[in-house]
Design an enzyme around this catalytic site. Sequence first.
Site, mmCIF file in Angstrom:
data_model
loop_
_atom_site.group_PDB
_atom_site.id
_atom_site.type_symbol
_atom_site.label_atom_id
_atom_site.label_comp_id
_atom_site.label_asym_id
_atom_site.label_seq_id
_atom_site.Cartn_x
_atom_site.Cartn_y
_atom_site.Cartn_z
ATOM 1 N N LYS A 135 -4.795 -3.665 -12.406
ATOM 2 C CA LYS A 135 -4.613 -5.059 -12.019
ATOM 3 C C LYS A 135 -5.792 -5.953 -12.450
ATOM 4 O O LYS A 135 -5.606 -6.997 -13.066
ATOM 5 C CB LYS A 135 -4.469 -5.079 -10.496
ATOM 6 N N THR A 136 -6.992 -5.498 -12.106
ATOM 7 C CA THR A 136 -8.175 -6.288 -12.419
ATOM 8 C C THR A 136 -8.331 -6.453 -13.926
ATOM 9 O O THR A 136 -8.710 -7.515 -14.408
ATOM 10 C CB THR A 136 -9.423 -5.612 -11.835
ATOM 11 N N ASP A 164 -5.793 -13.505 -7.985
ATOM 12 C CA ASP A 164 -5.715 -12.054 -7.798
ATOM 13 C C ASP A 164 -5.245 -11.773 -6.374
ATOM 14 O O ASP A 164 -5.370 -12.627 -5.501
ATOM 15 C CB ASP A 164 -7.123 -11.465 -8.015
ATOM 16 N N GLU A 165 -4.715 -10.589 -6.103
ATOM 17 C CA GLU A 165 -4.266 -10.203 -4.757
ATOM 18 C C GLU A 165 -3.377 -11.307 -4.165
ATOM 19 O O GLU A 165 -3.560 -11.733 -3.034
ATOM 20 C CB GLU A 165 -5.463 -9.952 -3.828
ATOM 21 N N GLN A 221 0.889 -4.039 -0.888
ATOM 22 C CA GLN A 221 -0.469 -4.002 -0.355
ATOM 23 C C GLN A 221 -0.810 -5.266 0.429
ATOM 24 O O GLN A 221 -1.980 -5.603 0.599
ATOM 25 C CB GLN A 221 -1.481 -3.801 -1.492
ATOM 26 N N ARG A 257 -5.890 4.892 -2.371
ATOM 27 C CA ARG A 257 -7.311 4.832 -2.740
ATOM 28 C C ARG A 257 -7.753 6.139 -3.369
ATOM 29 O O ARG A 257 -8.784 6.215 -4.024
ATOM 30 C CB ARG A 257 -8.222 4.574 -1.506
#
Length: 753
Positions: free
Chosen positions: A10-11, A196-197, A227, A577
């Site tokens: 994603k980043t 983002d997010e 998430q 994670r």
Amino acid sequence: MVFAGAGTGKTRVLTARIAWLVRERNVFPAKIFAATFTNKAAKEMRERVAKLTGLNCDGLWIGTFHSMCARLLRMEARHIGYNSSFTIYDTDDQQSLMKTILKERGIDEKSLQPKSALHRISSYKNSCIPFAELDGTGKSYADRELISIYGAYQDALKRCNAMDFDDLICNTVYLLHGNEEVREQWRKRFEHVLVDEYQDTNTAQFRLIKLFAGSHGRIFVVGDDDQSIYAWRGAKIENILGFAEQFEGTKVFKLEQNYRSTTSILDLANSVIANNTVRADKKLWTAGEPGREVVTSEFRDDRHEADKVSDKIARLLRDGSKPGDVAILYRTNAQSRSFEDVFRKKKIPYVIVGGLSFYERKEIKDCIAYLRIIANPKDDVSFSRIINVPARGIGDKTQEKIAAAALAQNLSMAEYLAGADAESFTGTAKKGLVQLSKLLSGTTELYTGDFPPKDILEYVLKETGYINLLEAEDTEEARGRIENISELLNAIEEFSDDNPDGTLLQFLEQITLVADIDKWEPGQAVTMLTLHSAKGLEFPHVFLTGLENGIMPSFANMDDKAKLEEERRLLYVGITRAMKTLDISYCKSRLRFGQWTIMGPSMLLNSVPDGMYRFVDEAAMFDYFEPDEPLTPRSSPSPSRSFGSSDRFPSRQAGGGYQQPYGRKEPPQPSWKSAARDAAVKPTRKVLEAPNYDEVSQVEVVLRTGLRIGHAEYGAGKIVHVSGFGADTRIEVLFDSGDRKKMMAKFAKFEIL
DNA sequence: CGCCAGAAGTTTTTT
DNA sequence: ACTTCTGGCG
């Protein structure tokens, strides 16, 4: 819009997009608005973009919504009745202010708790509903009262030239919404908006980006509805699920290939999240190894859990993993306690992220309040905090008198004091006020004279005798406080070193808006943190602990379907994670509020089919109670999964009576194919021996428990405890002289022997 | 005003 | 179990 599942890069997508805009499309970095979830992510992305483009990216607007809004508002404060020196109130300050307001109105704290009033006000702000819109709409007496408190609270904030966290966002929206000139200016400025997010944005944040990008449509968001874990602070999962309807012509991309976890971990993650009904259709897959199977263990209680988890970690460390490869995740900060105790005892380096932060300590808040009142004399909340700290004879009555007199003249308390006639007060109060007034005019002189922030705080400490008073107390606690204050002085100095032109205001803003997680760096120690703090991070080995009804899901979220789905997403975040191994655990009983409470396995596990993990009933093994007994192999436990009917307690007699001969359980039989890994974990006699923790501590941690040091002043001694990390590392040393001292590693004069 | 003892609250998660 | 708040008293 990019739906990017956990571990799908994603980043990287976001960074690449910004770099592409800058390099290929020749967009000036200063014309890009990119909202990230943490300051840390922002910092990393800025650096990566600079590296990718080879250009200076200082002008890029990248940061959390809160910090970027604060920046914008400081530039435009005058348009909304503020000045650019406004203070940002944290939760503590909000509560002080709310308590004063409720008291003024004669509202008993039992009929309306300050916290609950603030929570409801926060919901209004997160939805961008200003007081003016609600005024007169209350249906019940209680509603009308709350609305009127909302108005009073906002008025008080404005008088104090202060904003709370929520104001930073919604005041920006109100400003842009209500002022066409300002709006057009900023709209023109931000040619591109990236978020983002995105699943964790609230209505106010949505309105903001809509204001920026609504007309040109150059918006790029990345997120994962699975998430979304911040509904409790106003985040709307609908923002991501309904994005395409809000922005016409949206192209939707899905990233489903995971580059982080093993198949075992992903299978479990997928099977957990499949139970949610509110979600976009997608499924993570990986081309990677199947990996070790996920293990779920049942423990007697939280101490047992901590003990066994630390044993497992010790083995991992001895077999070559670094402490930084391991994380312990939990739902609530309070759960860190039992792990902390055990890790201390076993000398395994660890670090706790979150919880009571350094800047929330009393002595630090006192210092900060002094600094705030200098930068913003309208800040009555900070002024009230320090008016009689240290005690200088200004009691409740005098304080009330000053507050009333200031209000009558439409001044803040500090402003009033600066111009007040000392003769109108008498006795000790008069003496104290003259002293305080002198102190504040002194600091103001330093402030306007552009002295560095550190000098100002040192002046305050000297003039108030704060340190001397603590020294006079001559207690361990007071010495700790002194150390903390030196640490604060250090932090200020460090800030000035990093930002040569940094102002006091910027320092104050940074410590309010920077979270604990922003300072965390991987690598040195086992990391303990909440599931919320862990979002966005990854660790080779993850221990997901306390999976019990009442904790996860929390009691408050057990009966509501939507809330339960969020708890499930939280579990999903925790599972994803993990890169290589995942160990899940829960306890049958737990010490809560000083009382033993019977717990049951989390209902979130009920919907997970058999075979997704191996279940081990560790509660039936008794080595925990008699750890000094010789080790004997135990007859194989019958691994059974029995959620729902697992309330049978191990046959432990009261008073810790004799149990049948016990043994440490066999280590998990590896079930995966890698021959190399097989050899590494093949159960041998050696594995059954108690881990040698000294050996375990032999890691790249410069400072660790057990290390002998020589101190310039106190002589030789042994480190008995290490806390904090990075520049914040603190050590507790037991000197050969018998003295025990706590000191900041950065600050203390010592060498490693 | 400051001290003490007993009471009350803490644990959901964070910018 | 632990900290913070409150009310009464010197």
